[in-house]
Write an enzyme that holds these catalytic residues in place. Structure first.
Site: not given
Length: 401
Positions: A77, A120
């Site tokens: 990410k 998340d």
């Protein structure tokens, strides 16, 4: 070999046109990779070949890009968050992206900024890491049920991290509200009216994975992939990666399949309907990184045009993928893959053991000539849960027949 049946709904894309995107292209992916390659500690993540598993399944090869090795952050990410923050700062301070670095940007920033995001776990960790590198502040909101280990990873990078009592999409709305009131800069990988530039940069940043994989496949001489299975939350990663891959291999030659948890299958439903469909509720899937109920409007057109099929599957599929990658067959390398990272491998393993294996193989157009590309987008970012699945047997595949 034992047989068991896991729930996997497969929908053909009736709206396929093959129309690609100039915004999510190999050219943009290479621009992002040029920036990432300047960062200290950069190296392309491994592309593993699972030839033994491929032989058992009956395909030519299975290739797995292992993102657990990315900058010591155990997930992909940061590629998006860091790239978007740098692009933002380059525009703000009129700095040339091609010749900049974190240190140069850090010296250019006149006043401290606060970057805010919803996550998340993995995206927030990447944003917190980039903010720390640049000497800036980060505040990260996480949805209800987020793993404490992921919270601590973010806080260890100097960011403020708060867990809400809402699902992912409602937490995004809370982040938007607070950022507007307090003057924070939102760094989010989904888009809404008036907020498109930063998520576009994030998605382009994800393309680094695809450009690396294309180069690695060429160097290995293993043949171009015929299939790619991409896991989806809002679809940001899938669109950023798929756009690059399509430029290299062509939308008609690369059979692309999007995979989601059945409790958060907004893209599956959108693919069936031909237009964006939102999913609400708790979305209590073990695939935390995919627990998103609203498709990214920037990525949706490309996915609608170029995905061949959509799969909605139960959590046991991801758990099976974690076990298979972590306990390889023959001389295949061991890959530590988390819940969201392993679902593509889980689909292949579930097909292998399915009573209707041949029917599923035919539906997905898998045969002895197929080369399947998978992206394991995270390692064991929640070590406790990883051990519960792989060691203790949580989310078992089912009764063996």
């Amino acid at each position: 070999m034992s047989q068991f049946s896991l729930k996997m709904d497969v929908a053909d894309n009736q709206f396929f046109t093959g129309k690609t995107s100039e915004v999510f292209s190999r050219k943009e992916s290479q621009k992002a990779r040029a920036f990432h390659s300047q960062l200290a500690g950069y190296t392309p993540t491994p592309l593993h070949s699972l030839t033994a598993l491929a032989g058992l399944l009956g395909v030519r090869n299975i290739l797995v890009k292992d993102e657990s090795k990315r900058f010591g952050l155990n997930a992909f990410k940061m590629l998006g968050g860091a790239y978007a923050i740098v692009r933002l700062l380059c525009e703000k301070y009129d700095v040339n992206l091609a010749s900049t670095s974190f240190e140069k940007l850090k010296n250019s920033i006149a006043e401290k900024m606060t970057f805010a995001t919803t996550t998340d776990g993995n995206h927030g960790r990447g944003v917190a890491w980039a903010a720390q590198q640049l000497g800036q502040n980060a505040i990260v909101y996480m949805p209800k049920g987020s793993a404490q280990e992921r919270v601590e990873h973010i806080r260890s990078l100097g960011a403020v991290c708060e867990v809400t009592d809402m699902n992912y999409d409602d937490t995004v709305r809370l982040t938007m509200k607070n950022a507007a009131e307090k003057g924070w800069v939102i760094v989010q990988d989904t888009a809404w009216e008036g907020y498109t530039q930063i998520p576009t940069w994030i998605m382009q940043g994800y393309g680094t994975m695809a450009d690396e994989a294309i180069e690695q496949i060429e160097q290995a001489g293993s043949g171009a992939p015929t299939h790619v299975f991409l896991q989806c939350g809002v679809g940001a990663m899938a669109a950023g990666v798929l756009g690059c891959l399509l430029d290299a291999y062509g939308p008609d030659k690369l059979h692309s399949v999007l995979v989601e948890p059945e409790l958060a299958n907004c893209l599956f439903r959108s693919g069936v309907a031909g237009e964006p469909v939102n999913v609400g509720g708790a979305m209590a899937t073990i695939m935390a990184g995919l627990a998103c109920g609203e498709p990214n409007p920037l990525g949706w057109p490309l996915l609608r045009n170029c995905a061949h099929q959509f799969i909605s599957c139960e959590d046991k599929v991801a758990a099976l993928g974690m076990r298979v990658l972590g306990n390889p067959l023959g001389d295949d390398p061991r890959i530590i893959s988390g819940e969201s990272g392993a679902v593509g491998a889980g689909v292949l393993a579930a097909i292998l053991h399915h009573p209707q294996r041949e029917k599923l193989m035919q539906k997905l157009k898998l045969d002895a000539s197929s080369v399947v590309l998978l992206l394991s987008t995270e390692g064991d970012t929640d070590v406790k849960h990883y051990r519960e699945v792989v060691w203790e047997g949580r989310h078992q595949a089912g009764e063996i027949k």
